[in-house]
Design a protein around this motif. Structure first.
Motif, short mmCIF file in Angstrom:
data_model
loop_
_atom_site.label_atom_id
_atom_site.label_comp_id
_atom_site.label_asym_id
_atom_site.label_seq_id
_atom_site.Cartn_x
_atom_site.Cartn_y
_atom_site.Cartn_z
N UNK A 61 0.83 -1.19 0.00
CA UNK A 61 0.00 0.00 0.00
C UNK A 61 0.87 1.26 0.00
N UNK A 62 0.48 2.28 -0.77
CA UNK A 62 1.26 3.52 -0.83
C UNK A 62 0.35 4.70 -1.14
N UNK A 63 0.82 5.89 -0.82
CA UNK A 63 0.15 7.12 -1.23
C UNK A 63 1.12 7.90 -2.11
N UNK A 64 0.59 8.84 -2.85
CA UNK A 64 1.45 9.69 -3.68
C UNK A 64 0.99 11.13 -3.57
N UNK A 81 5.24 4.58 1.17
CA UNK A 81 4.66 3.24 1.25
C UNK A 81 4.52 2.79 2.69
N UNK A 82 3.69 1.76 2.88
CA UNK A 82 3.43 1.23 4.20
C UNK A 82 3.21 -0.27 4.04
N UNK A 83 3.65 -1.06 4.99
CA UNK A 83 3.48 -2.51 4.90
C UNK A 83 2.06 -2.97 5.21
N UNK A 84 1.26 -2.11 5.79
CA UNK A 84 -0.13 -2.45 6.09
C UNK A 84 -1.07 -1.66 5.22
N UNK A 85 -1.68 -0.63 5.78
CA UNK A 85 -2.65 0.20 5.06
C UNK A 85 -2.23 1.65 5.18
N UNK A 86 -2.29 2.39 4.08
CA UNK A 86 -2.06 3.83 4.08
C UNK A 86 -3.00 4.46 3.06
N UNK A 87 -3.66 5.53 3.45
CA UNK A 87 -4.61 6.24 2.59
C UNK A 87 -4.35 7.73 2.68
N UNK A 88 -4.50 8.43 1.57
CA UNK A 88 -4.37 9.88 1.53
C UNK A 88 -5.75 10.50 1.39
N UNK A 89 -6.07 11.47 2.25
CA UNK A 89 -7.39 12.09 2.21
C UNK A 89 -7.41 13.50 1.64
#
Length: 119
Positions: A61-64, A81-89
Motif C-alpha cells: 500500500x502507498x500514497x502519492x 509506502x506502508x506494509x499495512x494500510x495507508x490512505x491519503x485524504x
C-alpha cells in the motif's frame, strides 16, 4: 487516475491520464501560481503517460503526491509506502509552496523516494 482542466466557460484546456490498476486520486489543491497538487492511493504503479515517463511503484500500500504546472506539465512526484494500510485524504499548499497531506496509516511508514525514514 485522470486530471482534467476546463476553463471558466467549461471549455477543455488539458487532461492527464496517470496510473494503472488500483490507483485513486483523492484531492487536488492549487498554489498561488496555479500549479496543481494531487494526492491519492497507489497499489501497483503510477505512470505519467503523456510526459517523459515517470514511475512510482510499490508492492504494498502507498500514497502519492504529485505536482503539475498550470499547463499540465509534470514537475515532481513523491510516494510513501506502508506494509499495512495507508490512505491519503487531502492535500494543501501554503503561500511559500510547502505541501501538506493527511490520511490514515497502520504500522509504520517508509518514504520511497529520497532517503528512507521510518515514522
Amino acid at each position: 487516475i485522470y486530471i482534467l482542466k476546463l476553463n471558466a466557460a467549461s471549455n477543455f484546456v488539458w487532461a492527464k491520464t496517470l496510473g494503472r490498476f488500483r490507483c485513486v486520486g483523492h484531492a487536488i489543491s492549487l498554489d498561488v501560481n496555479g500549479n496543481l497538487y494531487c494526492s491519492g492511493d497507489l497499489a501497483v504503479q503510477l505512470t505519467l503517460i503523456r510526459d517523459p515517463v515517470f514511475n512510482l511503484s510499490s508492492t504494498s500500500s502507498a500514497i502519492y503526491v504529485l505536482k503539475l504546472s498550470n499547463s499540465g506539465t509534470f514537475i515532481w512526484a513523491q510516494a510513501i509506502k506502508e506494509n499495512g494500510t495507508i490512505l491519503s485524504n487531502s492535500v494543501a499548499v501554503d503561500a511559500t509552496g510547502n505541501v501538506y497531506t493527511t490520511g490514515l496509516f497502520r504500522k509504520h511508514v517508509i518514504l520511497i523516494q529520497g532517503s528512507e525514514r521510518i515514522i
